[in-house]
Design a protein around this motif. Structure first.
Motif, PDB file in Angstrom:
ATOM      1  N   TYR A   1      -5.933   6.196 -21.649  1.00  0.00           N
ATOM      2  CA  TYR A   1      -6.108   5.287 -20.519  1.00  0.00           C
ATOM      3  C   TYR A   1      -4.906   5.394 -19.588  1.00  0.00           C
ATOM      4  O   TYR A   1      -3.745   5.405 -20.034  1.00  0.00           O
ATOM      5  CB  TYR A   1      -6.215   3.845 -21.006  1.00  0.00           C
ATOM      6  N   THR A   2      -5.192   5.466 -18.293  1.00  0.00           N
ATOM      7  CA  THR A   2      -4.146   5.477 -17.273  1.00  0.00           C
ATOM      8  C   THR A   2      -4.605   4.603 -16.102  1.00  0.00           C
ATOM      9  O   THR A   2      -5.800   4.318 -15.959  1.00  0.00           O
ATOM     10  CB  THR A   2      -3.866   6.899 -16.747  1.00  0.00           C
ATOM     11  N   LEU A   3      -3.655   4.214 -15.273  1.00  0.00           N
ATOM     12  CA  LEU A   3      -3.990   3.469 -14.056  1.00  0.00           C
ATOM     13  C   LEU A   3      -3.994   4.432 -12.871  1.00  0.00           C
ATOM     14  O   LEU A   3      -3.111   5.279 -12.741  1.00  0.00           O
ATOM     15  CB  LEU A   3      -2.977   2.353 -13.799  1.00  0.00           C
ATOM     16  N   ARG A   4      -4.997   4.281 -12.035  1.00  0.00           N
ATOM     17  CA  ARG A   4      -5.095   5.089 -10.806  1.00  0.00           C
ATOM     18  C   ARG A   4      -5.123   4.138  -9.618  1.00  0.00           C
ATOM     19  O   ARG A   4      -5.908   3.197  -9.578  1.00  0.00           O
ATOM     20  CB  ARG A   4      -6.356   5.958 -10.849  1.00  0.00           C
ATOM     21  N   ARG A   5      -4.267   4.402  -8.640  1.00  0.00           N
ATOM     22  CA  ARG A   5      -4.176   3.556  -7.459  1.00  0.00           C
ATOM     23  C   ARG A   5      -4.634   4.323  -6.233  1.00  0.00           C
ATOM     24  O   ARG A   5      -4.162   5.432  -5.979  1.00  0.00           O
ATOM     25  CB  ARG A   5      -2.742   3.040  -7.267  1.00  0.00           C
ATOM     26  N   GLU A   6      -5.543   3.722  -5.465  1.00  0.00           N
ATOM     27  CA  GLU A   6      -6.051   4.343  -4.248  1.00  0.00           C
ATOM     28  C   GLU A   6      -5.954   3.342  -3.098  1.00  0.00           C
ATOM     29  O   GLU A   6      -6.373   2.183  -3.235  1.00  0.00           O
ATOM     30  CB  GLU A   6      -7.506   4.782  -4.421  1.00  0.00           C
ATOM     31  N   ARG A   7      -5.443   3.797  -1.978  1.00  0.00           N
ATOM     32  CA  ARG A   7      -5.336   2.910  -0.828  1.00  0.00           C
ATOM     33  C   ARG A   7      -6.713   2.685  -0.212  1.00  0.00           C
ATOM     34  O   ARG A   7      -7.502   3.625  -0.047  1.00  0.00           O
ATOM     35  CB  ARG A   7      -4.387   3.480   0.216  1.00  0.00           C
ATOM     36  N   ASP A   8      -6.995   1.435   0.101  1.00  0.00           N
ATOM     37  CA  ASP A   8      -8.259   1.061   0.737  1.00  0.00           C
ATOM     38  C   ASP A   8      -8.078   1.205   2.245  1.00  0.00           C
ATOM     39  O   ASP A   8      -7.479   0.350   2.902  1.00  0.00           O
ATOM     40  CB  ASP A   8      -8.628  -0.372   0.368  1.00  0.00           C
ATOM     41  N   LEU A   9      -8.594   2.291   2.806  1.00  0.00           N
ATOM     42  CA  LEU A   9      -8.415   2.579   4.220  1.00  0.00           C
ATOM     43  C   LEU A   9      -9.247   1.667   5.108  1.00  0.00           C
ATOM     44  O   LEU A   9      -9.014   1.594   6.324  1.00  0.00           O
ATOM     45  CB  LEU A   9      -8.763   4.049   4.501  1.00  0.00           C
ATOM     46  N   SER A  10     -10.230   0.964   4.518  1.00  0.00           N
ATOM     47  CA  SER A  10     -11.060   0.055   5.309  1.00  0.00           C
ATOM     48  C   SER A  10     -10.423  -1.322   5.468  1.00  0.00           C
ATOM     49  O   SER A  10     -10.870  -2.125   6.286  1.00  0.00           O
ATOM     50  CB  SER A  10     -12.442  -0.093   4.669  1.00  0.00           C
ATOM     51  N   ALA A  11      -9.388  -1.590   4.700  1.00  0.00           N
ATOM     52  CA  ALA A  11      -8.724  -2.895   4.769  1.00  0.00           C
ATOM     53  C   ALA A  11      -7.867  -2.994   6.025  1.00  0.00           C
ATOM     54  O   ALA A  11      -7.271  -2.012   6.465  1.00  0.00           O
ATOM     55  CB  ALA A  11      -7.870  -3.116   3.528  1.00  0.00           C
ATOM     56  N   LYS A  12      -7.809  -4.206   6.622  1.00  0.00           N
ATOM     57  CA  LYS A  12      -7.038  -4.418   7.845  1.00  0.00           C
ATOM     58  C   LYS A  12      -5.536  -4.402   7.569  1.00  0.00           C
ATOM     59  O   LYS A  12      -4.738  -4.092   8.452  1.00  0.00           O
ATOM     60  CB  LYS A  12      -7.440  -5.733   8.491  1.00  0.00           C
ATOM     61  N   THR A  13      -5.153  -4.780   6.353  1.00  0.00           N
ATOM     62  CA  THR A  13      -3.747  -4.704   5.957  1.00  0.00           C
ATOM     63  C   THR A  13      -3.619  -3.702   4.811  1.00  0.00           C
ATOM     64  O   THR A  13      -4.630  -3.278   4.232  1.00  0.00           O
ATOM     65  CB  THR A  13      -3.238  -6.078   5.502  1.00  0.00           C
ATOM     66  N   GLU A  14      -2.393  -3.319   4.498  1.00  0.00           N
ATOM     67  CA  GLU A  14      -2.203  -2.352   3.411  1.00  0.00           C
ATOM     68  C   GLU A  14      -2.706  -2.935   2.100  1.00  0.00           C
ATOM     69  O   GLU A  14      -2.257  -3.984   1.650  1.00  0.00           O
ATOM     70  CB  GLU A  14      -0.724  -1.987   3.283  1.00  0.00           C
ATOM     71  N   TRP A  15      -3.668  -2.240   1.488  1.00  0.00           N
ATOM     72  CA  TRP A  15      -4.284  -2.725   0.251  1.00  0.00           C
ATOM     73  C   TRP A  15      -4.565  -1.537  -0.653  1.00  0.00           C
ATOM     74  O   TRP A  15      -5.117  -0.527  -0.209  1.00  0.00           O
ATOM     75  CB  TRP A  15      -5.573  -3.479   0.554  1.00  0.00           C
ATOM     76  N   TRP A  16      -4.201  -1.692  -1.910  1.00  0.00           N
ATOM     77  CA  TRP A  16      -4.423  -0.632  -2.888  1.00  0.00           C
ATOM     78  C   TRP A  16      -5.367  -1.130  -3.967  1.00  0.00           C
ATOM     79  O   TRP A  16      -5.161  -2.210  -4.537  1.00  0.00           O
ATOM     80  CB  TRP A  16      -3.102  -0.202  -3.516  1.00  0.00           C
ATOM     81  N   ASN A  17      -6.397  -0.364  -4.248  1.00  0.00           N
ATOM     82  CA  ASN A  17      -7.297  -0.663  -5.358  1.00  0.00           C
ATOM     83  C   ASN A  17      -6.782   0.037  -6.610  1.00  0.00           C
ATOM     84  O   ASN A  17      -6.290   1.168  -6.548  1.00  0.00           O
ATOM     85  CB  ASN A  17      -8.719  -0.190  -5.046  1.00  0.00           C
ATOM     86  N   VAL A  18      -6.905  -0.650  -7.729  1.00  0.00           N
ATOM     87  CA  VAL A  18      -6.400  -0.120  -8.994  1.00  0.00           C
ATOM     88  C   VAL A  18      -7.571   0.075  -9.954  1.00  0.00           C
ATOM     89  O   VAL A  18      -8.395  -0.829 -10.128  1.00  0.00           O
ATOM     90  CB  VAL A  18      -5.349  -1.051  -9.621  1.00  0.00           C
TER      91      VAL A  18
END
Length: 274
Positions: A156-173
């Motif tokens: 198991y690992t964590l993967r972080r992806e930036r949500d480009l549709s968000a109005k502010t900087e937001w990362w989905n994990v």
């Protein structure tokens, strides 16, 4: 190396907690029940003084991953009201995938003034990297778990992806799981929930965590916790085990208590570039 003395909460807070618990348990009891409650409190206090606490025998630095020999199963009201619930002493611990994530996440400062996390001031665990936090103490880069259904080991690992549709900087994990290649991590974490009828009759539960070197079978560290609760027959109150008094206890980040003991024994490797 001689083991360290058990580390637990100071006597004063614990005795104050016991006094509060005694008021709760004994206020509406008959005389025989009051005597039983006093005996239970005395038993718990003695275990807190003589058995409960942390023992660290050997530390290893720069650990990238660990093997979890057990994962806390999900629990809810039926378990939290059951005096024989095996995981009662860690009833507030994260469960299932969230338990795994506590080993992978970052520890953040609980201080409103931004004081960094330290061995004597532990924080709370999330999967987010907070650029404004002075700590962001990393967890492990990966965690291996053997699936009970198929007997195979997965990583198991964590993967972080930036949500480009968000109005502010937001990362989905995301929590990713893939079949694990050999070899398995050298260091393992497990726990044993003690269901002792005489203790459970008093509303007392205990658990022992262990960190193990799988190459030598050496126990590198262990933590024993005792909890005490009452009101199991009164479903009008909140779940007893969630309101139990525990020694030792975590005032912040209770859901990640296991991780915050393990990372004192197996110090996670620093993140590259940070």
């Amino acid at each position: 190396m001689a083991p360290k003395s058990p580390v637990g909460p100071s006597k004063r807070p614990r005795r104050f907690a016991a006094l509060l618990l005694a008021t709760t348990l004994l206020s509406a009891c008959s005389d025989p029940a009051k005597e039983q409650g006093k005996a239970a409190l005395a038993y718990w206090e003695n275990k807190c003084e003589t058995v409960a606490g942390e023992k660290i025998y050997r530390k290893v630095e720069g650990v990238e991953g660990v093997l979890l020999l057990k994962v806390r199963p999900r629990a809810a009201d039926p378990e939290w009201y059951d005096r024989n619930f095996p995981g009662a002493a860690f009833a507030k611990e994260a469960t299932s995938n969230e338990y795994i994530e506590t080993f992978l996440g970052y520890e953040h400062s609980p201080s409103p003034t931004g004081e960094p996390v330290s061995p004597t001031r532990r924080g709370f665990i999330t999967t987010d990297f907070n650029s404004s936090d002075p700590s962001n103490k990393p967890g492990y880069r990966y965690v291996d778990v053997v699936d009970e259904k198929d007997g195979k080991r997965y990583r198991y690992t964590l993967r972080r992806e930036r949500d480009l549709s968000a109005k502010t900087e937001w990362w989905n994990v995301f929590l990713d799981r893939v079949p694990a290649a050999d070899p398995a991590p050298r260091y393992a974490v497990t726990y044993e929930d003690h269901v002792i009828p005489e203790e459970r009759a008093m509303g007392v539960a205990s658990t022992t965590l262990k960190v193990i070197d799988t190459q030598t079978n050496e126990v590198m560290g262990e933590l024993t916790r005792y909890a005490i609760a009452g009101g199991f027959e009164q479903h009008t109150v909140s779940p007893p085990w969630l309101n139990a008094y525990r020694c030792p206890n975590q005032s912040v980040g209770t859901e990640a208590a296991t991780r915050k003991f393990v990372d004192q024994v197996l110090i996670p490797a620093p993140e590259p570039g940070r």
